[in-house]
Design a protein around this motif. Structure first.
Motif, PDB file in Angstrom:
ATOM      1  N   ASP A  35      57.475  31.305 -41.331  1.00  0.00           N
ATOM      2  CA  ASP A  35      56.090  31.820 -40.930  1.00  0.00           C
ATOM      3  C   ASP A  35      55.285  30.986 -42.043  1.00  0.00           C
ATOM      4  O   ASP A  35      54.316  30.429 -42.066  1.00  0.00           O
ATOM      5  N   LYS A  99      66.900  37.308 -29.437  1.00  0.00           N
ATOM      6  CA  LYS A  99      66.038  36.510 -28.752  1.00  0.00           C
ATOM      7  C   LYS A  99      64.931  35.755 -29.371  1.00  0.00           C
ATOM      8  O   LYS A  99      63.955  35.280 -28.891  1.00  0.00           O
ATOM      9  N   ILE A 105      66.037  28.593 -36.241  1.00  0.00           N
ATOM     10  CA  ILE A 105      65.004  29.503 -36.857  1.00  0.00           C
ATOM     11  C   ILE A 105      65.543  30.628 -37.214  1.00  0.00           C
ATOM     12  O   ILE A 105      65.346  31.378 -38.434  1.00  0.00           O
ATOM     13  N   LYS A 108      67.496  30.902 -40.587  1.00  0.00           N
ATOM     14  CA  LYS A 108      66.742  30.815 -41.750  1.00  0.00           C
ATOM     15  C   LYS A 108      65.669  32.287 -41.705  1.00  0.00           C
ATOM     16  O   LYS A 108      65.465  32.815 -42.893  1.00  0.00           O
ATOM     17  N   ALA A 109      65.112  32.750 -40.877  1.00  0.00           N
ATOM     18  CA  ALA A 109      64.033  33.678 -40.762  1.00  0.00           C
ATOM     19  C   ALA A 109      64.905  34.998 -41.116  1.00  0.00           C
ATOM     20  O   ALA A 109      65.989  35.368 -40.704  1.00  0.00           O
ATOM     21  N   GLY A 113      60.761  39.050 -43.487  1.00  0.00           N
ATOM     22  CA  GLY A 113      59.909  38.071 -43.474  1.00  0.00           C
ATOM     23  C   GLY A 113      59.206  38.538 -42.142  1.00  0.00           C
ATOM     24  O   GLY A 113      57.928  38.656 -41.946  1.00  0.00           O
ATOM     25  N   ILE A 166      59.499  43.936 -50.179  1.00  0.00           N
ATOM     26  CA  ILE A 166      60.350  44.632 -49.217  1.00  0.00           C
ATOM     27  C   ILE A 166      61.936  44.316 -49.463  1.00  0.00           C
ATOM     28  O   ILE A 166      62.403  43.434 -49.774  1.00  0.00           O
ATOM     29  N   GLU A 191      61.710  29.727 -28.802  1.00  0.00           N
ATOM     30  CA  GLU A 191      60.760  29.043 -29.509  1.00  0.00           C
ATOM     31  C   GLU A 191      59.433  29.659 -29.183  1.00  0.00           C
ATOM     32  O   GLU A 191      58.498  28.786 -28.839  1.00  0.00           O
TER      33      GLU A 191
END
Ligand SMILES: Cc1cc2nc3c(=O)[nH]c(=O)nc-3n(C[C@H](O)[C@H](O)[C@H](O)COP(=O)(O)OP(=O)(O)OC[C@H]3O[C@@H](n4cnc5c(N)ncnc54)[C@H](O)[C@@H]3O)c2cc1C
Length: 290
Positions: A35, A99, A105, A108-109, A113, A166, A191
């Motif tokens: 993000d 999903k 993505i 890493k995500a 986050g 967090i 995506e």
């Protein structure tokens, strides 16, 4: 638009080293960056030094602790989607994490986050509401635990003080008497952010087709993810028949306040919210009456 050479980054290696540096007036925390990097490229973030927490491996874990599951905030969405414990004891969350985006993505995500970004379309958030999860935040002064349903003060506004990070998300593991699901409508399969999402958790009663407790959370239909309390009351106690499913689905309209944006109109979102809730309750009923 910001160029790479303009970005200053600090990368602490341990939580002990990181905590004294957490200061939202000086640094922007970056975890997986999926993000933050986009927002920097779009120029929507005020220019600040980055505090890269990605190397704090001590915040990367999925642990069973008695009847609870504990997830470190740096755990990737791919690890959550593939975790045996999460698939067995928090199916709703595994399903949602699976999903999100593409392999690039999700590897890493991070779950921290997803919460830190505080978007009402963050796909991990409705399942965490449905699981009645708690968010653990820490600073050099200690830690505090906040029910996830109270963690968002408004649109993209997490309840984080200037010096807080967090560190963990925890919740009671689902047991054999519980079931749940996550459904989302997006403009593409991958995506793409959710246009509307719904997560439902139910506790089976002793009688067939009856549920003694329910939590229903909806995403992308209000400034924060919301619980549909009126719908939950309709689902609880009494046989979940067609009339009750229809009434509970329509009742979500009292809890949501969608907007019109590039992904859909407010009216479209209202229709999808009712339809996804209807579909979710039907699927759960079918699964639980055999
Ligand atoms: C192509 C693409 C597709 C996507 N698809 C989806 C999707 O389908 N569903 C979905 O929900 N999201 C989606 N996203 C958004 C994004 O991947 C998720 O929100 C992800 O979980 C963010 O995690 P991150 O570690 O990359 O966060 P970052 O980008 O590193 O951080 C996000 C925010 O959280 C803050 N933050 C991060 N970690 C912490 C922490 N531990 N404590 C306090 N604050 C913290 C940061 O300061 C920042 O404000 C997509 C993104 C892209 C680029």
């Amino acid at each position: 638009m910001i160029t790479l050479s303009e970005i200053e980054v600090e990368t602490p290696k341990t939580l002990e080293e990181a905590l004294p540096k957490i200061d939202s007036t000086r640094y922007r925390i970056i975890a997986g960056g999926t993000d933050v990097i986009i927002q920097m490229k779009e120029g929507t973030l005020p220019k600040k030094k980055l505090l890269n927490i990605y190397q704090l491996n001590e915040l990367r874990y999925i642990r069973t602790d008695g009847e609870n599951l504990r997830i470190g905030s740096l755990t990737s969405l791919a690890d959550i989607a593939n975790s045996r414990e999460i698939n067995e004891f928090a199916t709703i969350l595994a399903h949602a994490a699976g999903k999100i985006g593409s392999m690039q993505i999700t590897s890493k995500a991070t779950i921290g986050g997803n919460l830190g970004n505080a978007s009402p379309s963050g796909d991990c958030i409705p399942p965490l509401y449905a699981l009645d999860a708690r968010v653990v935040v820490a600073s050099t002064k200690g830690s505090r635990e906040i029910p996830v349903k109270d963690f968002f003060d408004g649109y993209k506004h997490p309840d984080l003080r200037q010096n807080e990070l967090i560190i963990e998300i925890n919740f009671k593991r689902m047991d054999d008497g519980e079931d749940g699901l996550f459904l989302r409508h997006a403009l593409r399969l991958a995506e793409a952010c959710s246009v509307v999402s719904v997560s439902i958790w139910l506790r089976r009663s002793v009688r067939k087709a009856e549920f003694s407790d329910a939590r229903i959370a909806l995403g992308a239909v209000a400034p924060t993810v919301v619980r549909a309390y009126e719908s939950e009351e309709i689902v609880k106690y009494g046989i979940l028949d067609e009339d009750r499913i229809e009434a509970a689905s329509n009742a979500v309209l009292g809890s949501i306040s969608p907007i019109t944006d590039v992904r859909g109109t407010a009216e479209y979102r209202r229709d999808i919210a009712v339809n996804l809730t209807y579909q979710g309750l039907h699927d759960l009923l079918a699964r639980n009456v055999g």
